[in-house]
Design a protein around this motif. Structure first.
Motif, mmCIF file in Angstrom:
data_model
loop_
_atom_site.group_PDB
_atom_site.id
_atom_site.type_symbol
_atom_site.label_atom_id
_atom_site.label_comp_id
_atom_site.label_asym_id
_atom_site.label_seq_id
_atom_site.Cartn_x
_atom_site.Cartn_y
_atom_site.Cartn_z
ATOM 1 N N GLU A 67 -76.978 -4.265 -4.964
ATOM 2 C CA GLU A 67 -78.420 -4.051 -4.926
ATOM 3 C C GLU A 67 -78.929 -3.943 -3.493
ATOM 4 N N GLU A 68 -78.351 -4.731 -2.589
ATOM 5 C CA GLU A 68 -78.741 -4.650 -1.172
ATOM 6 C C GLU A 68 -78.377 -3.279 -0.599
ATOM 7 N N HIS A 69 -77.198 -2.781 -0.956
ATOM 8 C CA HIS A 69 -76.775 -1.457 -0.483
ATOM 9 C C HIS A 69 -77.708 -0.370 -1.020
ATOM 10 N N LEU A 70 -78.081 -0.473 -2.275
ATOM 11 C CA LEU A 70 -78.988 0.495 -2.877
ATOM 12 C C LEU A 70 -80.361 0.421 -2.216
ATOM 13 N N GLN A 71 -80.832 -0.775 -1.972
ATOM 14 C CA GLN A 71 -82.136 -0.944 -1.320
ATOM 15 C C GLN A 71 -82.115 -0.352 0.097
ATOM 16 N N ALA A 72 -81.022 -0.560 0.821
ATOM 17 C CA ALA A 72 -80.901 0.001 2.172
ATOM 18 C C ALA A 72 -80.903 1.529 2.119
ATOM 19 N N SER A 73 -80.252 2.107 1.118
ATOM 20 C CA SER A 73 -80.233 3.569 0.971
ATOM 21 C C SER A 73 -81.632 4.109 0.704
ATOM 22 N N ARG A 74 -82.376 3.398 -0.099
ATOM 23 C CA ARG A 74 -83.746 3.833 -0.404
ATOM 24 C C ARG A 74 -84.644 3.721 0.823
#
Length: 183
Positions: free
Chosen positions: A128-135
């Motif tokens: 989820e942290e990786h996805l949030q960083a991508s967004r």
């Protein structure tokens, strides 16, 4: 040199500077657009990673959970068939062994589902942290790109090359809710 030659040189220099500036701004807008596309692709990569990783982790946790339930059920069933004398004898044997060796007295297998649940929690947080960083990266690139489209003089270049504003990433209502993981 006469004044006419100086005027021509100045006019050519100004035109050359304007052409170079236009090309530079055009390239800058195109590069910013590529960064937006790349960041959008990063969101797709993160979503795919989330799906693949969580699907596999959930399967592993489910497998260990099922194995441990079966093992504990078998041990409980085996103990329920013992008479009180057999239990007392087994208890005495275990007391003797526990003084000599530091192992589990009832010889339970190592329980791993708890560790797997903890690993699943860590994996969910990481994904989820990786996805949030991508967004966040996507939205930052959209901001930089859109800023080039609305600031002078790059706005004139942007309209001449047909550049259009990009939309920010906004999660729809169903994606704003927590993901439910069930076993």
């Amino acid at each position: 040199m006469n004044a006419a030659v100086i005027v021509v040189i100045v006019v050519v220099a100004v035109i050359l500077i304007c052409v170079i500036a236009w090309i530079s701004m055009s390239n800058s807008i195109k590069v910013a657009g590529l960064k937006v596309d790349e960041a959008l692709s990063g969101i797709d990569v993160a979503l795919t990673k989330r799906y693949d990783t969580l699907t596999k982790m959930i399967d592993v946790v489910k497998g260990y959970k099922a194995h441990e339930i079966q093992t504990l059920t078998q041990i409980t069933a085996m103990r329920s068939g013992m008479s009180m004398a057999e239990r007392n004898y087994a208890n005495g044997q275990m007391d003797q062994l526990s003084g000599q060796i530091r192992i589990l007295a009832e010889n339970y297998p190592e329980l791993r589902s708890n560790q797997n649940f903890l690993e699943l929690q860590r994996t969910v947080a990481d994904v989820e942290e990786h996805l949030q960083a991508s967004r966040r990266l996507y939205n930052a690139n959209v901001t930089a790109y859109n800023a080039k489209l609305v600031t002078f003089p790059s706005s004139m270049v942007a309209s001449s090359i047909g550049a259009v504003r990009r939309e920010f990433f906004v999660a729809d209502e169903t994606r704003r809710q927590d993901v439910r993981i069930s076993f």
